[in-house]
Design a protein around this motif. Structure first.
Motif, mmCIF file in Angstrom:
data_model
loop_
_atom_site.group_PDB
_atom_site.id
_atom_site.type_symbol
_atom_site.label_atom_id
_atom_site.label_comp_id
_atom_site.label_asym_id
_atom_site.label_seq_id
_atom_site.Cartn_x
_atom_site.Cartn_y
_atom_site.Cartn_z
ATOM 1 N N VAL A 227 0.808 -1.151 0.175
ATOM 2 C CA VAL A 227 0.014 0.079 0.034
ATOM 3 C C VAL A 227 0.936 1.199 0.018
ATOM 4 O O VAL A 227 1.722 1.334 0.901
ATOM 5 C CB VAL A 227 -0.998 0.086 1.253
ATOM 6 C CG1 VAL A 227 -1.707 1.467 1.203
ATOM 7 C CG2 VAL A 227 -2.050 -1.220 1.243
ATOM 8 N N SER A 228 0.819 2.221 -0.896
ATOM 9 C CA SER A 228 1.516 3.108 -1.107
ATOM 10 C C SER A 228 0.827 4.522 -1.137
ATOM 11 O O SER A 228 -0.380 4.477 -1.751
ATOM 12 C CB SER A 228 2.506 3.166 -2.315
ATOM 13 O OG SER A 228 3.121 4.396 -2.513
ATOM 14 N N VAL A 229 1.317 5.475 -0.271
ATOM 15 C CA VAL A 229 0.533 6.901 -0.104
ATOM 16 C C VAL A 229 1.595 7.753 -0.335
ATOM 17 O O VAL A 229 2.487 8.010 0.694
ATOM 18 C CB VAL A 229 -0.153 6.935 1.237
ATOM 19 C CG1 VAL A 229 -1.177 8.292 1.127
ATOM 20 C CG2 VAL A 229 -1.264 5.738 1.583
ATOM 21 N N GLU A 230 1.555 8.433 -1.503
ATOM 22 C CA GLU A 230 2.721 9.454 -1.807
ATOM 23 C C GLU A 230 2.838 10.662 -0.882
ATOM 24 O O GLU A 230 3.601 11.143 -0.533
ATOM 25 C CB GLU A 230 2.517 10.049 -3.311
ATOM 26 C CG GLU A 230 2.746 8.701 -4.238
ATOM 27 C CD GLU A 230 3.180 9.173 -5.826
ATOM 28 O OE1 GLU A 230 3.031 10.454 -5.891
ATOM 29 O OE2 GLU A 230 3.076 8.524 -6.504
ATOM 30 N N LYS B 250 3.419 0.658 3.213
ATOM 31 C CA LYS B 250 3.032 -0.394 4.116
ATOM 32 C C LYS B 250 2.940 -1.970 3.270
ATOM 33 O O LYS B 250 2.388 -1.969 2.322
ATOM 34 C CB LYS B 250 1.720 -0.121 4.678
ATOM 35 C CG LYS B 250 1.184 -1.407 5.511
ATOM 36 C CD LYS B 250 0.096 -2.287 4.876
ATOM 37 C CE LYS B 250 -0.449 -3.401 5.823
ATOM 38 N NZ LYS B 250 -1.595 -3.978 5.003
ATOM 39 N N TRP B 251 3.451 -2.811 4.028
ATOM 40 C CA TRP B 251 3.402 -4.260 3.485
ATOM 41 C C TRP B 251 2.734 -5.014 4.618
ATOM 42 O O TRP B 251 3.201 -4.880 5.626
ATOM 43 C CB TRP B 251 4.970 -4.539 3.091
ATOM 44 C CG TRP B 251 5.612 -3.820 1.728
ATOM 45 C CD1 TRP B 251 5.474 -4.211 0.573
ATOM 46 C CD2 TRP B 251 6.438 -2.771 1.927
ATOM 47 N NE1 TRP B 251 6.270 -3.330 -0.090
ATOM 48 C CE2 TRP B 251 6.797 -2.148 0.767
ATOM 49 C CE3 TRP B 251 6.779 -2.043 3.007
ATOM 50 C CZ2 TRP B 251 7.580 -1.319 0.620
ATOM 51 C CZ3 TRP B 251 7.730 -1.015 2.777
ATOM 52 C CH2 TRP B 251 7.922 -0.791 1.651
ATOM 53 N N THR B 252 2.244 -6.244 4.216
ATOM 54 C CA THR B 252 1.918 -7.348 5.035
ATOM 55 C C THR B 252 3.101 -8.305 4.989
ATOM 56 O O THR B 252 3.679 -8.311 3.973
ATOM 57 C CB THR B 252 0.699 -7.912 4.474
ATOM 58 O OG1 THR B 252 -0.438 -7.136 4.534
ATOM 59 C CG2 THR B 252 0.472 -9.356 5.441
ATOM 60 N N LEU B 253 3.519 -8.904 6.115
ATOM 61 C CA LEU B 253 4.643 -9.749 6.275
ATOM 62 C C LEU B 253 4.137 -10.969 6.517
ATOM 63 O O LEU B 253 3.149 -11.298 7.372
ATOM 64 C CB LEU B 253 5.824 -8.913 7.264
ATOM 65 C CG LEU B 253 6.289 -7.579 6.974
ATOM 66 C CD1 LEU B 253 7.281 -7.403 7.981
ATOM 67 C CD2 LEU B 253 6.963 -7.574 5.628
ATOM 68 N N PHE C 217 -4.958 5.463 7.465
ATOM 69 C CA PHE C 217 -5.152 5.484 5.901
ATOM 70 C C PHE C 217 -5.498 4.048 5.630
ATOM 71 O O PHE C 217 -5.263 3.338 6.171
ATOM 72 C CB PHE C 217 -3.559 5.803 5.684
ATOM 73 C CG PHE C 217 -3.050 6.965 5.909
ATOM 74 C CD1 PHE C 217 -3.474 8.144 5.183
ATOM 75 C CD2 PHE C 217 -2.436 7.213 7.115
ATOM 76 C CE1 PHE C 217 -3.071 9.463 5.795
ATOM 77 C CE2 PHE C 217 -1.815 8.482 7.329
ATOM 78 C CZ PHE C 217 -2.157 9.791 6.892
ATOM 79 N N GLU C 218 -6.197 4.039 4.545
ATOM 80 C CA GLU C 218 -7.010 2.712 3.936
ATOM 81 C C GLU C 218 -5.846 1.753 3.617
ATOM 82 O O GLU C 218 -4.882 2.163 2.874
ATOM 83 C CB GLU C 218 -7.901 3.219 2.887
ATOM 84 C CG GLU C 218 -8.364 1.808 2.122
ATOM 85 C CD GLU C 218 -9.334 2.200 1.096
ATOM 86 O OE1 GLU C 218 -9.970 1.351 0.403
ATOM 87 O OE2 GLU C 218 -9.447 3.357 0.720
ATOM 88 N N GLY C 219 -6.044 0.639 4.155
ATOM 89 C CA GLY C 219 -5.151 -0.431 3.857
ATOM 90 C C GLY C 219 -3.747 -0.420 5.051
ATOM 91 O O GLY C 219 -2.920 -1.261 4.913
#
Length: 483
Positions: A351-354, A478-481, A365-367
């Motif tokens: 998930v990327s939020v610039e 953000k990443w799920t790990l 933030f969503e996600g």
């Protein structure tokens, strides 16, 4: 393998099977950190890459969540991400180790994976004896014990004499051991050997009361002495330091000195001590150099005698874990800790939020939520006087720009009151955050500061919230790990 060793290993294996369901059903069980299958895990031991495989041994009491007669558990990995639990490496089966196979290290000696460790012996009155012992393996899995190679204490020292770390330098073998003088001062002692079998005592290279230090702890555990770039680094876990300002608030500490080692004297000429980690749980780290030339450190995500009996996982038969592997780099007189690049293989669902914008309290933030995740934050615009991230309603990371202080808070698992650890921070430039189901590892400004802790949110609490005193924005990923 002796009959007694076979018996102890079988008892441990039976305990694992007996408790497997209960342990694995615990919602606080971690997903990408190393843990014992049951009971207590503490110090990382024998950390090495040997013949292309990473070996992580660890202190283990399979029969209880308290400290007792330790075994050496054993994990292997090809990539620092996928780990295999191997057969038990060492059990406290012989006379010289009957009360525990204590911590130590691993080297390649004559083509064999060789473990150096401390054999702990106590009599009925609790009087202690310590032996530095060796076990070897031709396949990296099955070990043959060779017995003690150092059986006598150096003059002036107590039986708190343990945790040998061995390396080769200038064609000779060296060993540094944590020790305590008879007047209760912690020292790091140096030994030398031509063949790795017969050892000569050289003396203390550093310690409490050894210039430039004054009183600096009554025992030094788990020393690790190595080269990093053009300097020597001594990592040690001193016991007996009193809190000073923001420093030394855990029961025991883990930190380092940087300097120059004179092997002939012997003497380690070093600067000031600095803590490796500003968080609640970090102790007894050990390093190795891998085939890529990286100096990689893993620590115990725990501290001895620090409310261990109150961890909520005890009711399910297990306690503690190890940290993520961190590459050590040097920046002047400071060590920088960076999660190894290999861990990127754990990522999914980016998930990327610039331009993530926070204008008030409790922004989400969503996600950007979950219990096993990595968050990367950088490129702040208008960093506010006060910036906060709340993790799953259980912990908070707070930067006070005016005071130049970074604070990590959590709800104590002992009494649910808020407790905190802090460090001085001139400016906040970036954050890299690793959350597992019940752990947090926070890397500030590229690893210039690190906070490590266990925390125990409810399994359904997954929100990550951001707050600020004034409008601010930053880039966020953000990443799920998980495997």
């Amino acid at each position: 393998m002796t009959d007694n060793e076979k018996k102890l290993i079988q008892q441990a294996e039976d305990k694992v099977k007996e408790c497997e369901s209960k342990v694995e059903s615990d919602p606080h069980r971690l997903t990408y950190h190393l843990m014992a299958p049951v009971g207590l895990i503490n110090d990382p031991n024998g950390w090495i890459q040997w013949r292309g495989t990473y070996h992580m041994f660890y202190q283990w009491n399979p029969f209880d969540t308290g400290h007792g007669a330790k075994f050496w558990g054993h994990y292997t990995s090809k990539d620092l991400v996928n780990w295999k639990h191997e057969k038990i490496a060492l059990s406290p089966s012989e006379w010289y180790e009957k009360n525990g196979c204590y911590s130590g290290s691993a080297v390649d000696l004559d083509g064999k994976l060789t473990l150096f460790y401390t054999g702990n012996v106590k009599d009925e009155e609790g009087n202690r004896e310590s032996y530095q012992c060796v076990a070897q393996s031709v396949d990296g899995i099955h070990f043959e014990k060779k017995g003690p190679v150092i059986a006598e204490l150096p003059e002036g020292y107590t039986a708190h004499f343990r945790d040998p770390k061995v390396w080769k330098e200038q064609g000779e073998w060296y060993m540094v051991i944590g020790a305590q003088t008879k007047d209760l001062k912690g020292h790091a002692l140096l030994y030398r050997s031509e063949d790795g079998k017969s050892w000569s005592f050289l003396g203390p290279v550093a310690g409490s009361g050894v210039p430039p230090l004054h009183d600096f702890g009554y025992m030094w555990e788990c020393p690790d002495l190595f080269s990093l770039e053009d300097k020597k680094v001594l990592i040690v876990s001193p016991q007996g330091l009193q809190p000073e300002g923001m420093h030394y608030h855990n029961t025991y500490q883990a930190g380092y000195f940087i300097g120059e080692l004179d092997l002939a004297a012997p003497k380690f000429h070093h600067g000031a001590f600095d803590e490796l980690d500003r968080g609640f749980e970090f102790y007894a780290p050990q390093t190795t150099v891998d085939e890529k030339g990286r100096r990689i450190m893993i620590g115990w995500m725990g501290v001895p005698e620090q409310q261990e009996d109150l961890h909520p996982t005890i009711e399910n038969g297990w306690i503690h874990c190890l940290t993520l592997p961190r590459e050590l780099k040097r920046k002047g007189c400071r060590l920088i800790q960076v999660p190894v690049d290999d861990l990127e293989a754990l990522r999914s669902g980016e998930v990327s939020v610039e331009k993530a914008t926070v204008e008030h309290q409790g922004v989400t933030f969503e996600g950007v939520s979950g219990d096993t995740l990595e968050i990367e934050i950088r490129d702040f615009t208008n960093l506010p006087a006060y910036f906060e991230i709340e993790f799953r309603r259980e912990a908070r990371l707070i930067y006070d720009r005016e005071a130049r202080v970074m604070t990590f808070e959590r709800k104590s698992f002992a009494n649910r009151l808020t407790e905190r650890r802090q460090c001085h921070l001139e400016e906040l430039r970036s954050l890299r955050i690793f959350l597992d189901t019940s752990s947090a590892e926070l890397f500030v400004n590229g690893g210039e500061e690190v906070f490590t802790a266990r925390y125990f949110p409810g399994p359904h609490e997954k929100n990550i919230q951001f707050s600020s005193s004034e409008p601010t924005s930053f880039s966020l990923k953000k990443w799920t790990l998980g495997l």
